[in-house]
Write a protein that holds these residues in place. Structure first.
Motif, PDB file in Angstrom:
ATOM      1  N   ALA A 139       0.801  -1.034   0.067  1.00  0.00           N
ATOM      2  CA  ALA A 139      -0.175   0.246   0.252  1.00  0.00           C
ATOM      3  C   ALA A 139       0.725   1.247   0.255  1.00  0.00           C
ATOM      4  N   GLU A 140       0.247   2.411  -1.070  1.00  0.00           N
ATOM      5  CA  GLU A 140       1.125   3.844  -1.054  1.00  0.00           C
ATOM      6  C   GLU A 140       0.888   4.222  -0.198  1.00  0.00           C
ATOM      7  N   LEU A 141       1.189   4.367   1.183  1.00  0.00           N
ATOM      8  CA  LEU A 141       1.011   5.767   2.068  1.00  0.00           C
ATOM      9  C   LEU A 141       2.216   6.945   1.948  1.00  0.00           C
ATOM     10  N   PRO A 142       2.825   7.828   1.532  1.00  0.00           N
ATOM     11  CA  PRO A 142       2.881   8.779   1.424  1.00  0.00           C
ATOM     12  C   PRO A 142       2.698   9.927   2.701  1.00  0.00           C
ATOM     13  N   GLY A 143       3.586  10.132   3.295  1.00  0.00           N
ATOM     14  CA  GLY A 143       3.790  10.996   4.261  1.00  0.00           C
ATOM     15  C   GLY A 143       2.890  10.829   6.232  1.00  0.00           C
ATOM     16  N   MET A 144       2.615   9.229   6.198  1.00  0.00           N
ATOM     17  CA  MET A 144       2.233   9.182   7.386  1.00  0.00           C
ATOM     18  C   MET A 144       3.055   8.420   7.953  1.00  0.00           C
ATOM     19  N   LYS A 187       3.920   5.637  11.457  1.00  0.00           N
ATOM     20  CA  LYS A 187       3.727   4.433  11.281  1.00  0.00           C
ATOM     21  C   LYS A 187       2.666   3.796  12.450  1.00  0.00           C
ATOM     22  N   ASP A 188       2.177   4.912  13.042  1.00  0.00           N
ATOM     23  CA  ASP A 188       1.143   4.897  14.451  1.00  0.00           C
ATOM     24  C   ASP A 188       0.625   4.654  13.727  1.00  0.00           C
ATOM     25  N   ASP A 189      -0.113   6.135  12.355  1.00  0.00           N
ATOM     26  CA  ASP A 189      -1.405   6.574  11.938  1.00  0.00           C
ATOM     27  C   ASP A 189      -2.098   5.312  11.297  1.00  0.00           C
ATOM     28  N   GLU A 249      -5.246   7.569   8.332  1.00  0.00           N
ATOM     29  CA  GLU A 249      -5.915   8.866   8.267  1.00  0.00           C
ATOM     30  C   GLU A 249      -4.749   9.657   8.215  1.00  0.00           C
ATOM     31  N   ARG A 250      -4.385  10.505   7.177  1.00  0.00           N
ATOM     32  CA  ARG A 250      -3.624  11.322   6.576  1.00  0.00           C
ATOM     33  C   ARG A 250      -4.079  12.332   6.709  1.00  0.00           C
ATOM     34  N   SER A 251      -3.348  13.469   7.566  1.00  0.00           N
ATOM     35  CA  SER A 251      -3.301  14.689   8.144  1.00  0.00           C
ATOM     36  C   SER A 251      -3.022  15.431   7.161  1.00  0.00           C
ATOM     37  N   PHE A 252      -3.563  16.704   6.844  1.00  0.00           N
ATOM     38  CA  PHE A 252      -2.820  17.703   6.739  1.00  0.00           C
ATOM     39  C   PHE A 252      -3.162  19.093   7.378  1.00  0.00           C
ATOM     40  N   GLU A 253      -1.360  19.279   7.385  1.00  0.00           N
ATOM     41  CA  GLU A 253      -1.024  20.071   8.571  1.00  0.00           C
ATOM     42  C   GLU A 253      -0.470  21.247   7.696  1.00  0.00           C
ATOM     43  N   LYS A 254      -0.921  22.288   8.758  1.00  0.00           N
ATOM     44  CA  LYS A 254      -0.565  23.696   7.870  1.00  0.00           C
ATOM     45  C   LYS A 254       0.167  24.185   9.104  1.00  0.00           C
ATOM     46  N   SER A 271      -9.298  10.014   6.284  1.00  0.00           N
ATOM     47  CA  SER A 271      -9.192   8.943   6.941  1.00  0.00           C
ATOM     48  C   SER A 271      -9.992   7.415   5.553  1.00  0.00           C
ATOM     49  N   PHE A 272      -9.321   6.261   5.556  1.00  0.00           N
ATOM     50  CA  PHE A 272      -9.473   5.939   3.944  1.00  0.00           C
ATOM     51  C   PHE A 272      -9.272   4.548   5.355  1.00  0.00           C
ATOM     52  N   GLU A 273     -10.014   3.493   4.374  1.00  0.00           N
ATOM     53  CA  GLU A 273     -10.255   1.906   4.441  1.00  0.00           C
ATOM     54  C   GLU A 273     -10.580   1.626   3.795  1.00  0.00           C
ATOM     55  N   ARG A 274      -9.768   0.188   3.648  1.00  0.00           N
ATOM     56  CA  ARG A 274      -9.487  -0.583   2.452  1.00  0.00           C
ATOM     57  C   ARG A 274      -9.319  -1.983   3.166  1.00  0.00           C
TER      58      ARG A 274
END
Length: 142
Positions: free
Chosen positions: A54-59, A61-63, A78-83, A99-102
């Motif tokens: 699974a490609e999970l860039p910017g995440m 391991k704990d997420d 969940e991949r969050s956008f932090e400004k 957030s996602f689920e496969r």
């Protein structure tokens, strides 16, 4: 750097405005449907095991969570956008967040106790060993 919109030479001003309106309408409609993060998944098989990547860039391991229930393997997170950067103004953000689920139904010929997962450089690798024999059950008809 200043961003400027390209204008086609000799284009009619009225048609350009209509085109811009239509572009915004359709882009907004498509983006609202695709505004969630859905990671790409590759599934392969060898004689010994199944491999899921699974490609999970910017995440971190704990997420990420990997669960197994009733022979169904689920990958969620969940991949969050932090400004956090001050003084930075975003002109365009095409990266997907949320957030996602496969989920995947595992075949009968896997050893569920052998599932292992590693995460490195944005790639989640899951290995599932095949069992020696398929789990089959003959049912007598009465």
């Amino acid at each position: 750097m200043t961003l400027m919109k390209y204008t086609r030479p000799g284009s009619n001003a009225m048609s350009k405005q209509f085109s811009d309106i239509m572009d915004e309408f359709f882009n907004d409609a498509v983006n609202s449907r695709r505004n969630s993060f859905v990671p790409s998944i590759d599934i392969s098989e060898t004689e010994e095991d199944f491999q899921i990547t699974a490609e999970l860039p910017g995440m971190e391991k704990d997420d990420i969570a990997v669960n197994l229930e009733n022979s169904r393997l689920s990958i969620s997170g969940e991949r969050s956008f932090e400004k956090e950067e001050t003084g930075k103004k975003f002109h365009r953000v095409e990266s997907k967040y949320g957030s996602f689920e496969r989920s995947f139904q595992l075949p009968d010929n896997v050893d569920e106790d052998s599932i292992s997962a590693t995460y490195d450089n944005g790639l989640l690798n899951i290995s599932i060993q095949k069992s020696e024999q398929e789990v089959t059950k003959k049912i007598e008809i009465s």
